[in-house]
Each structure stands twice: as C-alpha cells, then as structure tokens.
Design an enzyme around this catalytic site. Structure first.
Site, PDB file in Angstrom:
ATOM      1  N   VAL A 131       0.859  -1.177   0.000  1.00 42.48           N
ATOM      2  CA  VAL A 131       0.000   0.000   0.000  1.00 42.48           C
ATOM      3  C   VAL A 131       0.897   1.228   0.000  1.00 42.48           C
ATOM      4  O   VAL A 131       1.886   1.289   0.750  1.00 42.48           O
ATOM      5  CB  VAL A 131      -0.925   0.033   1.235  1.00 42.48           C
ATOM      6  CG1 VAL A 131      -1.793   1.292   1.213  1.00 42.48           C
ATOM      7  CG2 VAL A 131      -1.799  -1.213   1.295  1.00 42.48           C
ATOM      8  N   CYS A 132       0.583   2.188  -0.837  1.00 44.28           N
ATOM      9  CA  CYS A 132       1.266   3.476  -0.857  1.00 44.28           C
ATOM     10  C   CYS A 132       2.778   3.284  -1.024  1.00 44.28           C
ATOM     11  O   CYS A 132       3.221   2.632  -1.964  1.00 44.28           O
ATOM     12  CB  CYS A 132       0.911   4.247   0.410  1.00 44.28           C
ATOM     13  SG  CYS A 132       1.134   6.031   0.304  1.00 44.28           S
TER      14      CYS A 132
END
Length: 229
Positions: A131-132
């Site tokens: 994520v991210c």
C-alpha cells in the site's frame, strides 16, 4: 489464506489498519478461510508509526513460509525530499530530516526486512502486496525491476527510476505482486485480494459492511494496448 501485514518503525497507520479490517472481516464472511496478523521482521514487539507516536503491536514474526500473502505498508511523515527545509527550521534540521517519508522508507533497508521480502518474491506460492510507499520499500531493495507497480502519486517518478514499470492506477495486479496507490487505496486493495482469492460474493459482503465501493479499474497487463486518447 493467511496474510501477514508488516510493521516497521515509521509505518503509516492507515496503510495497515484499512486492509487489516477488510481482511479480518473477510475471514468472518468466509467462515475462517482468511486469517490476518500483524508482524515485524524482528518478531513480536511494539512498533511506533510515523503518526504522532501511535504504536501497534506486532504479534508475530514475518515468515514467508507461513504466509500466503505478505502486505507491506508505506511510511507516514513529512512529504518531500530531505534538504527542502525552510530557513527558519535550520536549527532543528537533523531531527526534522528524520521525519521525511523517503528517510523512513530507506531505513527499512538496514533491517532484515529486505531479505525476508526477497525470499517472498522468489516464492511463487506467496503473493506480495503493498500500500502506498510499501512498493518503494521493495523497489529500493532492488526487488521490482521490470515489474508493474504503483504507489502514492508523489512517488511514481521515484518508483520508475528504480527500474519498476510505474503505473498510474489505484490498484495494479502483476500476478504475485499486487500494489495499491495512495493511502486509502488499502481498502480497495484488501477488497480486491478478497475477490481474487475468495470470490466476489465474499468481497461484496465486506464492501457492503464497510459502506465502501472500490474505485477505479484494477490494472493488469492484459488486452490490447490502448491508443492515445
């Protein structure tokens, strides 16, 4: 399906909590077919995030041999690059340099985390998800060369510079590598993992419970290459 979500010093809490809740609910909806735990490369410990000193506890050790999916979050801190401090902050420069996201992500390279992730990437039975800025952890460790991946829009150029094939999409599925973009994309990535591994009915049940509809199309390297629009 057992998922290990990795904690490291400076992690972004929402990158962890959003997919954790989605996947935990998926476990309930699937009658226990999905399990999820928080882990660290060092084993059980309190791990401090990059957000106001908030800490979460890793209850286990990162172990690619036990996990079907390993999920790596990004870091939480100051946006930008070290060296961009205003003049009036020069006196606190060294401390504030430590708060920058690239610094926090780079520190993971001095831990055992890259070695564990390398083993996971080499195992065809393990899916690695991020994520991210989690994809940048893999990229800086030299694990994403030639792979399609995404990250927060502010980090796409950095991702591309590592040899990865950066894609501007909310979620990118590159087989045994699934990456999410900005922070809230952890919700979408979690729901997509449930759909891909447990089926759309399980994912839909969790989507309804959370009153959240996934955004955008999951990008995959399939079909004809689109013409310029």
């Amino acid at each position: 399906m057992h998922i290990q979500i990795v904690l490291f010093d400076g992690f972004d809490p929402l990158d962890v909590v959003a997919p954790y809740e989605v996947l935990y609910a998926g476990g309930t909806a699937s009658g226990g077919a999905v399990t999820v735990e928080l882990v660290s490369a060092e084993g059980p410990r309190e791990v401090t995030s990059g957000t106001g000193g908030l800490a979460l506890r890793a209850t286990g050790a990162l172990d690619p041999e036990r996990a079907d999916v390993i999920l790596v979050p990004g870091a939480s801190g100051r946006v930008g690059e070290p060296g961009e401090l205003p003049e009036d902050e020069a006196g606190a420069g060294e401390r504030k340099q430590d708060d920058f996201v690239p610094v926090l992500l780079g520190r993971t390279l001095t831990t055992e985390l890259p070695a564990f992730l390398g083993r996971a990437m080499d195992d065809p039975d393990v899916t690695v998800a991020t994520v991210c800025g989690g994809s940048l952890v893999l990229a800086m460790a030299g694990l994403l060369e030639g792979r399609h991946a995404t990250t927060h829009h502010l980090g796409l150029d950095m991702l591309d510079a590592t040899g990865a094939r950066a894609v501007r999409a909310r979620v990118v599925d590159d087989g045994d590598l699934i990456t999410g973009a900005g922070v809230t994309s952890g919700l979408d990535l979690g729901l997509y993992l449930l759909e891909r591994e447990q089926g759309p009915r399980i994912a839909h049940a969790v989507e309804e419970l959370f009153a959240h509809e996934r955004r955008g199309t999951v990008w995959r390297a399939r079909g004809p290459v689109p013409a310029a629009l």
